[in-house]
Design a protein around this motif. Structure first.
Motif, mmCIF file in Angstrom:
data_model
loop_
_atom_site.group_PDB
_atom_site.id
_atom_site.type_symbol
_atom_site.label_atom_id
_atom_site.label_comp_id
_atom_site.label_asym_id
_atom_site.label_seq_id
_atom_site.Cartn_x
_atom_site.Cartn_y
_atom_site.Cartn_z
ATOM 1 N N GLY A 43 0.800 -1.218 0.000
ATOM 2 C CA GLY A 43 0.000 0.000 0.000
ATOM 3 C C GLY A 43 0.831 1.265 0.000
ATOM 4 N N GLN B 215 -0.634 2.659 -3.919
ATOM 5 C CA GLN B 215 -1.615 3.743 -3.918
ATOM 6 C C GLN B 215 -1.221 4.878 -4.850
ATOM 7 O OE1 GLN B 215 -1.964 4.647 0.266
ATOM 8 N NE2 GLN B 215 -3.679 3.256 0.546
ATOM 9 N N ASN C 198 -7.377 -0.002 -2.691
ATOM 10 C CA ASN C 198 -8.051 0.466 -1.477
ATOM 11 C C ASN C 198 -7.778 -0.521 -0.351
ATOM 12 O OD1 ASN C 198 -10.098 0.865 0.561
ATOM 13 N ND2 ASN C 198 -11.127 2.217 -0.903
ATOM 14 N N LEU C 199 -7.003 -0.092 0.651
ATOM 15 C CA LEU C 199 -6.609 -0.991 1.735
ATOM 16 C C LEU C 199 -7.805 -1.533 2.511
ATOM 17 C CD1 LEU C 199 -3.338 0.461 3.321
ATOM 18 C CD2 LEU C 199 -3.669 -1.798 2.293
ATOM 19 N N SER C 200 -8.814 -0.715 2.730
ATOM 20 C CA SER C 200 -9.964 -1.171 3.511
ATOM 21 C C SER C 200 -10.699 -2.306 2.799
ATOM 22 C CB SER C 200 -10.921 -0.006 3.782
ATOM 23 O OG SER C 200 -11.376 0.569 2.567
ATOM 24 N N SER C 201 -10.906 -2.168 1.486
ATOM 25 C CA SER C 201 -11.585 -3.227 0.735
ATOM 26 C C SER C 201 -10.707 -4.464 0.623
ATOM 27 C CB SER C 201 -11.969 -2.731 -0.663
ATOM 28 O OG SER C 201 -10.819 -2.413 -1.421
ATOM 29 N N TYR D 70 -8.432 -5.452 2.903
ATOM 30 C CA TYR D 70 -8.465 -6.138 4.194
ATOM 31 C C TYR D 70 -9.790 -6.864 4.410
ATOM 32 C CZ TYR D 70 -3.995 -4.497 5.988
ATOM 33 O OH TYR D 70 -2.656 -4.302 6.177
ATOM 34 N N LEU D 71 -10.877 -6.284 3.918
ATOM 35 C CA LEU D 71 -12.178 -6.940 4.031
ATOM 36 C C LEU D 71 -12.166 -8.262 3.270
ATOM 37 C CD1 LEU D 71 -15.115 -6.848 4.998
ATOM 38 C CD2 LEU D 71 -15.679 -5.615 2.880
ATOM 39 N N LYS D 72 -11.560 -8.234 2.084
ATOM 40 C CA LYS D 72 -11.467 -9.444 1.263
ATOM 41 C C LYS D 72 -10.542 -10.469 1.928
ATOM 42 C CE LYS D 72 -11.520 -10.223 -3.739
ATOM 43 N NZ LYS D 72 -12.840 -10.821 -3.701
#
Length: 324
Positions: free
Chosen positions: A149, A153, A160-163, A165-167
């Motif tokens: 990241g 980026q 997108n780090l949040s998406s 990490y969700l995955k």
């Protein structure tokens, strides 16, 4: 000494050639839902990984904390820092892509099965190897995306780090946690059929590699990669491996480790996981056409580490062990 060619490496070469001649099979228009199969396969890989994690082994392994810190320090800090030294010299977009491939390689967890097998052959500290190889994969779920990241980026607007990490949580962490929870009930099954589960793991990895390279070949991404690039990658991966291997050995000596612990530090701290690499690449670079190039350093490093470490392990296996 007669060296065997790893069948998995032959499989990798085979699927890359298949992707070259039939790139349409791995395209988004293919009638075969490779993305869905890959996602389900990834979750199953890490579910079985959780089934193999013995809480007793993890608890015992925590005692040798200096060894564990050194292995993880090498895996997630020394490797990336060495690669970072060369970042200022990357001028063109092509060079930056290759460099990102090396950073991805450097940020990955240590390999599990081959590390334990090689430490066992070399008569090293096998319980410590099992602990480090296992815990490394869990740490990598957090650390690897963070390293990528820092640079992705700037080069990919959809990183997108949040998406991500969700995955990672839904496809990897949840299946691992479920596997650990069921380990007391199904753990024996996982150990008994470990060989078949390894074959399943490798099949999914080959499928992901095929799709990655098929998409890259279809979009003509490799037109910028020539023989000189492949030679440079091979030399650079060799230099990277030996730099970390000897550096971890030096640090182990400075800390007064036994030879068995030193072997474990060098073997676990200098290796990278192709399994985690291909899985993470599917999540981290899912919208990048150059994912095939990003995987090149990792695949060459994988073959290289198996060859070099197997030679070293065979030599160490012949030494006399002095009882303590």
């Amino acid at each position: 000494m007669k060296m065997k060619i790893d069948k998995f490496i032959l499989g990798i070469i085979g699927v890359v050639l298949l992707a070259y001649f039939f790139p349409e099979w791995g395209s988004s228009d293919s009638p075969i839902p490779l993305n869905l199969i890959g996602s389900i396969g990834i979750s199953l890989i890490f579910f079985f990984y959780g089934l193999k994690l013995s809480p007793a082994q993890i608890k015992t392994g925590l005692k040798n904390w200096q060894l564990h810190i050194l292995v993880q320090f090498s895996t997630f800090l020394v490797f990336p820092l060495i690669v970072l030294l060369f970042y200022p010299f990357m001028r063109s977009a092509h060079e930056q892509t290759l460099w990102l491939g090396f950073l991805f390689l450097a940020a990955l967890p240590s390999t599990v099965s081959s590390s334990v097998v090689m430490v066992n052959i070399a008569k090293g500290n096998v319980p410590a190897a099992i602990f480090n190889a296992s815990i490394s994969g869990l740490i990598g779920i957090v650390i690897t995306p963070l390293w990528m990241g820092l640079f992705m980026q700037h080069t990919a607007t959809d990183f997108n780090l949040s998406s991500i990490y969700l995955k990672l949580i839904t496809e990897i962490l949840v299946p691992v946690a479920l596997g650990v929870a069921l380990q007391p009930y199904w753990g024996k099954f996982a150990q008994e059929y470990s060989r078949y589960l390894t074959s399943f793991d490798r099949s999914i990895i080959l499928l992901i590699i095929f799709k990655s390279f098929a998409e890259s070949f279809e979009k003509n991404v490799f037109s910028s990669v020539d023989v000189g690039d492949l030679l440079l990658i091979s030399v650079a991966t060799t230099a990277l491996f030996y730099a970390v291997f000897f550096l971890t050995g030096f640090m182990a000596d400075q800390l007064g480790f036994s030879q068995e612990d030193r072997i474990t530090v060098q073997f676990c701290g200098s290796k990278k996981s192709l399994v985690h690499g291909t899985v993470f690449s599917k999540i981290l670079f899912q919208h990048l056409p150059s994912v095939g190039i990003m995987l090149l350093p990792l695949m060459i490093f994988h073959a290289l580490q198996l060859f070099i470490v197997s030679v070293i392990a065979s030599k160490l296996a012949k030494r006399d062990i002095i009882p303590t």
